[in-house]
Design a protein around this motif. Structure first.
Motif: not given
Length: 439
Positions: A90-114
């Motif tokens: 997370i960077g400073t630019a990520d807290f801009a209202p325009s970025v927070l409200n309209q982040p665009g479409n992004q691809i992520f991966e996640s995994g978890g071991l429980r």
């Protein structure tokens, strides 16, 4: 040369007959019946399933390990922000209202071991494990009961064959005696009423003997057919290896001594215990559950790859769930119903055992008297035939003795079959175990 050829033909015929006729001992027959029995196959699979379930339930205290992996595309503001935060980028630019409200479409991966280690489950796991153990034991005893049922029926059929084969031999000997008398009978003319009456009596006795032999053959084929269905590989052309009837039945059908319940009743009692213990698991619905857990998480995206760890303890308690109401009452009713079935089966088994015991004592006494009578009648028949040859008695008197002998042969076989049936009933309704082991 002719004699040699004739002897060789007879020897080859005897050899062919020996090859086509299969003489079976009971142990060999029982092994084939046991291997082909669908009842035993089904009972064995139920037993194995119960044993597997018992082992599974016994591992209720093991830690649970789960893995989750996801690849996703999102334009959701919260999901985008948390996914980037999980990458620790997370960077400073990520807290801009325009970025927070309209982040665009992004691809992520996640995994978890429980990993979750339950420490207390309200007793549900222990109760389920105990119930599964009782059920596995019940299925084991149920398998033994099914095996004993199939075995005792095979013994009964084989004993019936032995008794009927003996009867066939005795009736055949009597028929041969009557035929010998008829072949030499010279006074059976109508002008001699006494002699003619004797001739009619001999012919009537011969017809009866042929009828008894036909009936015997039908019963013999029925018993053989029953075993052929149960052991198809033995084929149709076989005979039972001769054995002493009484010794065979006594050695193969051994009622248990004492007052232990039968295998089938014992299986029901264990099943009732299993239902009762499963009811204890219903109480866990109203009790808290707690344990420890640990999570390892991984997040990946266009910025970086990072991991996180969470560990702690958990507490779960269903304070209100309408579905749990009356659960204990339902479980108690099921347990009581199963226990009632077990008690009813035990009473019926005891009644059957008492009846079989009384019947067995009566039949054994009758058989003993019949065996003595057989010896007396054999001697009387021999003497009567000699007297007939010497002309000291007439044919009607000979017919009377041979008829009594025929009556005794038929009655003795019927008593032997009833005696076998009574011993079988007593074995099945007593605490008999392992009397079916092949020697």
């Amino acid at each position: 040369m002719k004699y040699i050829v004739a002897i060789l033909i007879l020897m080859s015929g005897a050899a062919a007959s020996a090859e086509t006729t299969n003489v079976l001992e009971f142990d060999e027959l029982w092994r084939q019946v046991r291997s082909e029995s669908p009842e035993l196959r089904a009972a064995d699979q139920e037993r194995k399933a119960a044993e597997i379930r018992s082992r599974r339930q016994g591992r209720h205290w093991y830690p649970r390990l789960s893995l989750e992996a996801r690849v996703y595309s999102t334009n959701d503001p919260a999901m985008n922000f948390m996914s980037i935060l999980g990458q620790r980028r997370i960077g400073t630019a990520d807290f801009a209202p325009s970025v927070l409200n309209q982040p665009g479409n992004q691809i992520f991966e996640s995994g978890g071991l429980r990993v979750v280690l339950p420490i207390y489950e309200g007793g549900a796991g222990t109760a389920a494990a105990d119930s599964a153990d009782r059920l596995a034991e019940s299925k084991q005893v149920e398998f033994e009961a099914a095996e004993l049922q199939v075995y005792s029926q095979a013994v009964s059929s084989f004993a019936g064959i032995l008794a009927l084969q003996n009867q066939e031999q005795e009736l055949t000997r009597l028929l041969k005696n009557v035929d010998e008398v008829l072949s030499r009978y010279k006074v059976g003319t109508r002008s001699n009423p006494l002699g003619y009456s004797g001739l009619l009596g001999l012919k009537n006795l011969r017809n009866r003997l042929e009828g008894e032999l036909a009936s015997n053959s039908a019963k013999l084929q029925t018993e053989k057919g029953r075993l052929q269905v149960q052991a198809s590989r033995i084929g149709e052309d076989w005979v039972a290896k001769p054995e002493a009837f009484d010794a065979f039945v006594k050695s193969r059908l051994k009622p248990a001594e004492g007052s232990e319940p039968s295998l089938s009743v014992r299986a029901l009692e264990l099943a009732a215990q299993a239902v009762d213990r499963s009811g204890d698991a219903e109480r866990s619905m109203f009790l808290p559950r707690f344990g420890v857990f640990a999570n390892g998480d991984l997040y990946a995206g266009s910025r970086s790859v990072a991991t996180g760890f969470t560990g702690g303890v958990y507490l779960q308690w269903d304070l209100f769930d309408a579905r749990n109401f009356e659960a204990m009452g339902e479980a108690s009713a099921r347990a009581s119903a199963m226990q009632g079935r077990a008690e009813s089966a035990n009473r019926q088994s005891r009644i059957a055992s008492i009846g079989a015991t009384q019947n067995l004592e009566s039949l054994e006494k009758n058989l003993s008297l019949m065996n003595d009578s057989t010896k007396y009648l054999e001697e009387q028949t021999s003497l009567t035939r000699e007297l007939f040859r010497n002309g000291q008695i007439n044919a009607l008197q000979l017919v009377e003795v041979l008829s009594r002998r025929t009556d005794l042969v038929v009655a003795r076989t019927a008593a032997q079959l009833a005696w076998t049936e009574a011993r079988q009933a007593l074995v099945l309704n007593s605490g008999a175990r392992r009397s079916y082991e092949a020697r």
